[in-house]
Enzyme design. Structure first.
Site, short mmCIF file in Angstrom:
data_model
loop_
_atom_site.label_atom_id
_atom_site.label_comp_id
_atom_site.label_asym_id
_atom_site.label_seq_id
_atom_site.Cartn_x
_atom_site.Cartn_y
_atom_site.Cartn_z
CG ASP A 38 -2.18 0.90 1.02
OD1 ASP A 38 -2.42 1.46 -0.11
OD2 ASP A 38 -2.66 1.35 2.24
CG ASN A 86 -7.64 -1.94 -5.96
OD1 ASN A 86 -6.64 -2.67 -5.85
ND2 ASN A 86 -8.01 -0.99 -5.01
C1 FPP Z 1 -1.59 0.20 -3.63
O1 FPP Z 1 -1.16 1.70 -3.60
C2 FPP Z 1 -1.08 -0.31 -4.80
C3 FPP Z 1 -2.02 -0.84 -5.83
C4 FPP Z 1 -3.61 -0.83 -5.72
C5 FPP Z 1 -1.63 -1.03 -7.28
C6 FPP Z 1 -0.91 -2.17 -7.80
C7 FPP Z 1 0.60 -2.56 -7.09
C8 FPP Z 1 1.73 -2.42 -7.80
C9 FPP Z 1 1.60 -1.64 -9.00
C10 FPP Z 1 2.76 -3.07 -7.52
C11 FPP Z 1 3.42 -3.93 -8.46
C12 FPP Z 1 2.40 -5.09 -8.72
C13 FPP Z 1 2.64 -5.95 -9.82
C14 FPP Z 1 2.24 -7.60 -9.60
C15 FPP Z 1 3.66 -5.74 -10.85
P1 FPP Z 1 -2.39 2.68 -3.62
O2 FPP Z 1 -2.81 3.23 -5.00
O3 FPP Z 1 -3.70 2.04 -2.77
O4 FPP Z 1 -1.69 4.06 -2.67
P2 FPP Z 1 -2.60 4.86 -1.81
O5 FPP Z 1 -3.17 4.08 -0.68
O6 FPP Z 1 -1.34 5.87 -1.06
O7 FPP Z 1 -3.53 5.65 -2.71
#
Ligand code: FPP
Length: 261
Positions: A38, A86
């Protein structure tokens, strides 16, 4: 094969450069570590960047963390890459994340295979784009006989959805006369989950300060030890990962009983 040996040696050497690597009691490492990655968005916004820049940086962190898992010879590493919730994000962000997954597979599959990783995806994979599904299945197939780290990527995953599907599956088997209602037990349920065959989660890490499970591995984390850190995912380093693991190795687990394990 040679490449695999050299690759593994290089990975190990990199991890050994961290003093904490030698402090880790390798005999007490978790069998199954799960990570809620996160804080990509917050990391980016704090620097005046677009949220997508945070996701891009998050991919680099994942590569480093996986390399550390390989160096430590962890048995299972499961990461929460995209939840069933998401999809509520702006479609530009969702599209960007899906593209990142696709590029990640294009760029990393060969090296992961050389490192002996066995990749597997969990969640509602059949709802992803046909091209991404193809890449996922090709990667899984290529690495299916590898014996190194089992790397589980949760995409379009939700713990409640996974349990609902498991219940539906078991109900069908009861209806078809394959199993008896009274024979439904923990093992039957576990073998109907996306994580069938994997050990339960021992250690759950969540970055970026929020103290919740967010629908991740609800059944599997029943007796997991937790590690929360304020560090945002893009800043989460191999040092942080090994510090967390080091803490885990010192914990006393009782699994509801009285004796320390
Ligand atoms: C969480 O941060 C991240 C995600 C929901 C996105 C996906 C993860 C990645 C891109 C890492 C790499 C994964 C792979 C499999 C290549 P957030 O957007 O929820 O952050 P925030 O809580 O600060 O808004």
């Amino acid at each position: 094969m040679l490449k695999r040996l050299f690759g593994a040696a290089a990975v190990k050497k990199e991890a050994e450069a961290y003093p904490i690597y030698n402090e880790l009691d390798r005999t007490r490492l978790p069998r199954h570590t799960a990570i809620i990655m996160d804080g990509n968005g917050r990391w980016a916004q704090r620097q005046g960047l677009l949220r997508t820049a945070g996701h891009k940086a998050g991919v680099d962190t994942l590569k480093r963390v996986l390399k550390t898992a390989i160096a430590l010879d962890l048995e299972v590493l499961t990461v929460y890459a995209f939840s069933t919730e998401n999809w509520k994000r702006p479609h530009t962000e969702v599209d960007f994340i899906m593209k990142l997954f696709s590029e990640y597979l294009d760029k990393e599959v060969r090296e992961m295979n050389d490192d002996g990783v066995q990749i597997h995806f969990i969640g509602r994979i059949w709802e992803l784009s046909p091209l991404l599904q193809k890449k996922i299945h090709e990667a899984e197939d290529l690495m299916k006989d590898n014996t190194g780290v089992k790397f589980i990527v949760a995409v379009n995953y939700g713990g409640q959805d996974e349990m609902t599907r498991a219940v539906q599956n078991i109900a069908k088997r009861v209806k078809d006369g394959e199993i008896d209602v009274d024979s439904i037990n923990n093992e039957v349920i576990e073998s109907s989950l996306d994580t069938a065959g994997l050990p339960p989660v021992d250690f759950m890490i969540r970055t970026s300060g929020d103290l919740r499970l967010s629908n991740f591995l609800l059944w599997q984390a029943a007796y997991a030890e937790f590690w929360f850190t304020d560090v945002n995912w893009p800043d989460f380093s191999p040092q942080h990962f090994m510090e967390a693991l080091c803490d885990f190795t010192k914990r006393k687990r009782r699994f509801g009983g009285l004796k320390n394990e």
